[in-house]
Design an enzyme around this catalytic site. Structure first.
Site, PDB file in Angstrom:
ATOM      1  N   CYS A  42      32.802 -20.498 -99.618  1.00  0.00           N
ATOM      2  CA  CYS A  42      33.805 -20.914 -98.636  1.00  0.00           C
ATOM      3  C   CYS A  42      35.177 -20.333 -98.952  1.00  0.00           C
ATOM      4  CB  CYS A  42      33.869 -22.435 -98.573  1.00  0.00           C
ATOM      5  SG  CYS A  42      35.096 -23.007 -97.400  1.00  0.00           S
ATOM      6  N   CYS A  47      34.565 -19.315 -95.255  1.00  0.00           N
ATOM      7  CA  CYS A  47      35.464 -20.021 -94.321  1.00  0.00           C
ATOM      8  C   CYS A  47      36.920 -19.605 -94.418  1.00  0.00           C
ATOM      9  CB  CYS A  47      35.418 -21.534 -94.565  1.00  0.00           C
ATOM     10  SG  CYS A  47      33.910 -22.186 -95.249  1.00  0.00           S
ATOM     11  N   LYS A  50      37.715 -15.831 -93.700  1.00  0.00           N
ATOM     12  CA  LYS A  50      37.329 -15.636 -92.291  1.00  0.00           C
ATOM     13  C   LYS A  50      38.381 -16.207 -91.346  1.00  0.00           C
ATOM     14  CE  LYS A  50      35.703 -18.674 -90.224  1.00  0.00           C
ATOM     15  NZ  LYS A  50      34.362 -19.225 -90.385  1.00  0.00           N
ATOM     16  N   TYR A  98      41.507 -23.461-107.972  1.00  0.00           N
ATOM     17  CA  TYR A  98      40.224 -24.084-108.296  1.00  0.00           C
ATOM     18  C   TYR A  98      40.003 -24.082-109.808  1.00  0.00           C
ATOM     19  CZ  TYR A  98      38.249 -25.130-103.745  1.00  0.00           C
ATOM     20  OH  TYR A  98      37.996 -25.706-102.533  1.00  0.00           O
ATOM     21  N   TYR A 176      26.707 -18.390 -86.032  1.00  0.00           N
ATOM     22  CA  TYR A 176      28.107 -18.622 -86.415  1.00  0.00           C
ATOM     23  C   TYR A 176      28.792 -17.325 -86.869  1.00  0.00           C
ATOM     24  CZ  TYR A 176      27.564 -23.775 -86.936  1.00  0.00           C
ATOM     25  OH  TYR A 176      27.381 -25.110 -86.730  1.00  0.00           O
ATOM     26  N   GLU A 180      31.658 -15.116 -84.841  1.00  0.00           N
ATOM     27  CA  GLU A 180      33.014 -15.174 -85.397  1.00  0.00           C
ATOM     28  C   GLU A 180      33.523 -13.766 -85.709  1.00  0.00           C
ATOM     29  OE1 GLU A 180      32.677 -17.977 -88.657  1.00  0.00           O
ATOM     30  OE2 GLU A 180      32.968 -19.685 -87.302  1.00  0.00           O
ATOM     31  N   ALA A 339      32.306 -26.365 -86.012  1.00  0.00           N
ATOM     32  CA  ALA A 339      33.074 -25.473 -85.141  1.00  0.00           C
ATOM     33  C   ALA A 339      32.609 -24.047 -85.346  1.00  0.00           C
ATOM     34  CB  ALA A 339      34.556 -25.577 -85.466  1.00  0.00           C
ATOM     35  N   HIS A 434      50.351 -35.855 -71.882  1.00  0.00           N
ATOM     36  CA  HIS A 434      50.550 -34.760 -70.941  1.00  0.00           C
ATOM     37  C   HIS A 434      51.748 -33.904 -71.326  1.00  0.00           C
ATOM     38  CE1 HIS A 434      50.080 -32.784 -67.123  1.00  0.00           C
ATOM     39  NE2 HIS A 434      51.373 -32.930 -66.888  1.00  0.00           N
ATOM     40  N   GLU A 439      44.067 -33.829 -73.180  1.00  0.00           N
ATOM     41  CA  GLU A 439      44.109 -34.978 -72.264  1.00  0.00           C
ATOM     42  C   GLU A 439      42.878 -34.993 -71.352  1.00  0.00           C
ATOM     43  OE1 GLU A 439      47.184 -35.025 -69.156  1.00  0.00           O
ATOM     44  OE2 GLU A 439      47.510 -32.902 -69.542  1.00  0.00           O
TER      45      GLU A 439
HETATM   46  P1  NDP Z   1      22.892 -18.741 -87.985  1.00  0.00           P
HETATM   47  O1  NDP Z   1      21.734 -19.541 -88.369  1.00  0.00           O
HETATM   48  O2  NDP Z   1      24.071 -19.391 -87.348  1.00  0.00           O
HETATM   49  O3  NDP Z   1      22.397 -17.583 -86.984  1.00  0.00           O
HETATM   50  C1  NDP Z   1      21.375 -16.720 -87.373  1.00  0.00           C
HETATM   51  C2  NDP Z   1      21.160 -15.670 -86.290  1.00  0.00           C
HETATM   52  O4  NDP Z   1      20.278 -14.688 -86.802  1.00  0.00           O
HETATM   53  C3  NDP Z   1      20.564 -16.192 -85.024  1.00  0.00           C
HETATM   54  O5  NDP Z   1      21.098 -15.483 -83.946  1.00  0.00           O
HETATM   55  C4  NDP Z   1      19.061 -15.889 -85.185  1.00  0.00           C
HETATM   56  O6  NDP Z   1      18.431 -15.573 -83.982  1.00  0.00           O
HETATM   57  C5  NDP Z   1      19.086 -14.632 -86.011  1.00  0.00           C
HETATM   58  N1  NDP Z   1      17.981 -14.532 -86.968  1.00  0.00           N
HETATM   59  C6  NDP Z   1      17.631 -15.435 -87.906  1.00  0.00           C
HETATM   60  N2  NDP Z   1      16.596 -14.990 -88.639  1.00  0.00           N
HETATM   61  C7  NDP Z   1      16.319 -13.754 -88.184  1.00  0.00           C
HETATM   62  C8  NDP Z   1      15.337 -12.791 -88.512  1.00  0.00           C
HETATM   63  N3  NDP Z   1      14.455 -13.005 -89.477  1.00  0.00           N
HETATM   64  N4  NDP Z   1      15.342 -11.623 -87.831  1.00  0.00           N
HETATM   65  C9  NDP Z   1      16.215 -11.400 -86.835  1.00  0.00           C
HETATM   66  N5  NDP Z   1      17.141 -12.296 -86.445  1.00  0.00           N
HETATM   67  C10 NDP Z   1      17.202 -13.453 -87.122  1.00  0.00           C
HETATM   68  O7  NDP Z   1      23.294 -17.931 -89.300  1.00  0.00           O
HETATM   69  P2  NDP Z   1      24.670 -17.305 -89.821  1.00  0.00           P
HETATM   70  O8  NDP Z   1      24.255 -16.260 -90.783  1.00  0.00           O
HETATM   71  O9  NDP Z   1      25.547 -16.930 -88.679  1.00  0.00           O
HETATM   72  O10 NDP Z   1      25.341 -18.495 -90.597  1.00  0.00           O
HETATM   73  C11 NDP Z   1      24.616 -19.195 -91.607  1.00  0.00           C
HETATM   74  C12 NDP Z   1      25.080 -20.611 -91.704  1.00  0.00           C
HETATM   75  O11 NDP Z   1      26.327 -20.667 -92.343  1.00  0.00           O
HETATM   76  C13 NDP Z   1      25.280 -21.306 -90.365  1.00  0.00           C
HETATM   77  O12 NDP Z   1      24.085 -21.824 -89.861  1.00  0.00           O
HETATM   78  C14 NDP Z   1      26.284 -22.347 -90.693  1.00  0.00           C
HETATM   79  O13 NDP Z   1      25.622 -23.491 -91.169  1.00  0.00           O
HETATM   80  C15 NDP Z   1      27.089 -21.718 -91.798  1.00  0.00           C
HETATM   81  N6  NDP Z   1      28.365 -21.201 -91.291  1.00  0.00           N
HETATM   82  C16 NDP Z   1      29.239 -22.070 -90.726  1.00  0.00           C
HETATM   83  C17 NDP Z   1      30.437 -21.628 -90.203  1.00  0.00           C
HETATM   84  C18 NDP Z   1      31.369 -22.589 -89.581  1.00  0.00           C
HETATM   85  O14 NDP Z   1      31.244 -23.779 -89.851  1.00  0.00           O
HETATM   86  N7  NDP Z   1      32.300 -22.162 -88.739  1.00  0.00           N
HETATM   87  C19 NDP Z   1      30.805 -20.212 -90.235  1.00  0.00           C
HETATM   88  C20 NDP Z   1      29.807 -19.389 -90.839  1.00  0.00           C
HETATM   89  C21 NDP Z   1      28.637 -19.879 -91.336  1.00  0.00           C
HETATM   90  P3  NDP Z   1      17.864 -16.649 -82.927  1.00  0.00           P
HETATM   91  O15 NDP Z   1      18.994 -17.528 -82.519  1.00  0.00           O
HETATM   92  O16 NDP Z   1      17.391 -15.811 -81.798  1.00  0.00           O
HETATM   93  O17 NDP Z   1      16.802 -17.396 -83.649  1.00  0.00           O
END
Ligand code: NDP
Length: 445
Positions: A42, A47, A50, A98, A176, A180, A339, A434, A439
């Protein structure tokens, strides 16, 4: 038998640092092993940097919109190394804070890769240490696909350190991280294409909001290639060529893998000690965060339940309170807000409409689809969408979902109301503030 430490934590990320600090504050002798940098994903490569890139990139639109507000800024120029290096310096500062936290709490830092030798012994960089209790908080890392040429791509670990801004970027994934960074690099002038295996972006999110993000992103000029399968990546003299299973190809300069994250369990010696994994390949734990080995616990992404920093922090805190502070509390996993810092961002808490229909049968849905005042004057044709999901029987608001400027900031406050179980009538009783975007939340009829 007396051990070197009461608690040895493996991994100094969000969960591990919190657990170490709290256990030490209860009087435990604590050590934490870290192979990279104290702070974890993070703070070091997630986070925090980013979000700073999101701020930095959004100036592109702000400067454009400023003209309609009377500001004429002629010599506009973006310098990637300035943003990149300032973000890196902020990460260094937080890394230092940290480390100070650990030092001030008399937690011993053990730099190096840790490996379990037996249930009470951990080897770090060739030196063995014993502990009564062990906590595994090693987090997760980006998944990279098993296709030829995958090594030519980068992950979110490297993206913060790009030597120069590429002209073209392909982002694989539509979750995510993909959405982003798509927002960030598009704003910075990169020609971004997001590719995904399904036709869904932001799976699991309220579909109306995900669709709104897709429509706005298309209007901004981002490219999407959905329902596609990548076969291989070829490095050529002019860039990287992506070969898809349908025979089509496309050339780009950078490929960013954003395909989910996998638990960091390699080289920990879990097999040797008999720590069991679950069906997802993550460390299996019970409600007390205990593994099948009685004195070994795990928190955060390595257990692959809810991959969010605040969840790991709370798991680390409750573990330390229970084990060393005689405070028996557990993390409440209901109504966790989350988010996506895309452009525009999304915020969500509680159930989607579909989940609520499954759970309650009868639900009432309220939406507000509006153009924020600032966008109207700026001539920016982007609409915000808010959605409240209400259990018809009890009138409780069981879900709130928003896309639009500052949605995550607004959502955090709404999350208190949803968590508290407030009713739609109580939302309606609240006087509007407002003129604000938020709102809308008390004006939906
Ligand atoms: P996500 O799980 O959000 O998204 C993964 C994406 O990759 C999806 O579009 C999925 O497709 C695709 N995918 C997954 N496996 C495969 C595969 N084997 N081959 C091809 N495509 C694949 O993962 P992220 O890496 O974006 O983020 C990981 C986690 O980190 C998040 O789930 C979240 O918990 C955390 N995170 C949170 C953030 C925040 O709070 N703002 C910011 C960044 C990360 P499909 O949808 O079609 O299955």
């Amino acid at each position: 038998m007396s051990h070197d430490f009461d608690l040895l934590v493996i991994g100094a990320g969000s969960g591990g640092v919190r657990a170490s600090r709290i256990a030490a504050s209860h009087g435990a002798r604590v050590a934490v092993a870290e192979e990279y940098r104290v702070g974890g994903t993070c703070v070091i490569r997630g986070c925090v940097p980013k979000k700073l890139l999101v701020y930095g990139s959004h100036f592109a639109e702000d400067l454009e919109d400023a003209r309609r507000f009377g500001w004429h800024i002629e010599a506009k120029r973006f310098d990637w190394p300035t943003l990149r290096d300032n973000v890196a310096a902020e990460v260094d500062r937080l890394n230092g804070l940290y480390q100070n936290t650990l030092d001030n709490n008399k937690v011993t830092t053990l730099p190096g890769h840790a490996r379990l030798i037996d249930a009470n012994t951990v080897e770090v960089d060739g030196k063995r240490h014993t502990a009564e209790t062990i906590l595994i908080a090693t987090g997760a890392r980006p998944f990279t696909p098993d296709i030829p040429g995958a090594e030519h791509g980068i992950t979110s670990n490297e993206v913060f350190h790009l030597p120069t801004l590429p002209r073209r970027m392909v982002i694989a994934g539509a979750g995510y991280i993909a959405t982003e960074f798509a927002g960030v690099f598009h704003e910075l002038g990169v020609d971004v294409t997001l590719i995904n295996r399904s036709d869904t972006i932001l799976r699991g999110w309220e579909p109306a909001l995900a669709d709104r993000l897709l429509q706005i992103s298309l209007a901004k000029g981002l490219n999407f290639k959905l329902n596609c399968r990548l076969e291989r990546v070829e490095k050529t003299e002019t860039g990287l060529v992506l070969h898809f299973t349908d025979g089509k190809t496309m050339e780009t300069d950078v490929v960013l893998w954003a395909l989910g994250r996998v638990p960091n369990i390699e080289g920990l010696g879990l097999d040797d000690v008999g720590v069991a994994l679950n069906e997802k390949g993550a460390i299996a734990v019970d409600a007390d965060n205990r593994t099948n080995v009685a004195n070994i616990f795990a928190v955060g992404d390595v257990t692959d339940r809810v991959q969010l920093t605040p969840v790991a922090i709370r798991e680390g805190h409750s573990f330390a309170d229970r084990q060393f502070g005689e405070k028996n509390w557990h993390v409440d996993y209901s109504a966790i807000p989350s988010a996506v810092f895309s452009n525009p961002p999304l915020g969500s808490v509680g159930m989607t409409e579909a989940q609520a229909r499954n759970a309650f049968g009868q639900v009432r849905i309220f939406t507000s689809d509006f153009r924020p005042m600032k966008n109207v004057l700026a001539g920016r044709n982007e609409r915000a969408l808010y959605k409240l999901v209400v259990d018809a029987a009890t009138d409780r608001v069981v879900g709130a979902h928003m896309i639009g400027p500052d949605a995550p900031e607004i959502l955090q406050a709404v999350a208190i109301a949803v968590k508290a179980g407030l009713t739609k009538a109580q939302f309606d009783d609240t006087m509007a503030l407002h003129p604000t975007m938020s709102e809308e939340l008390v004006l939906m009829r």
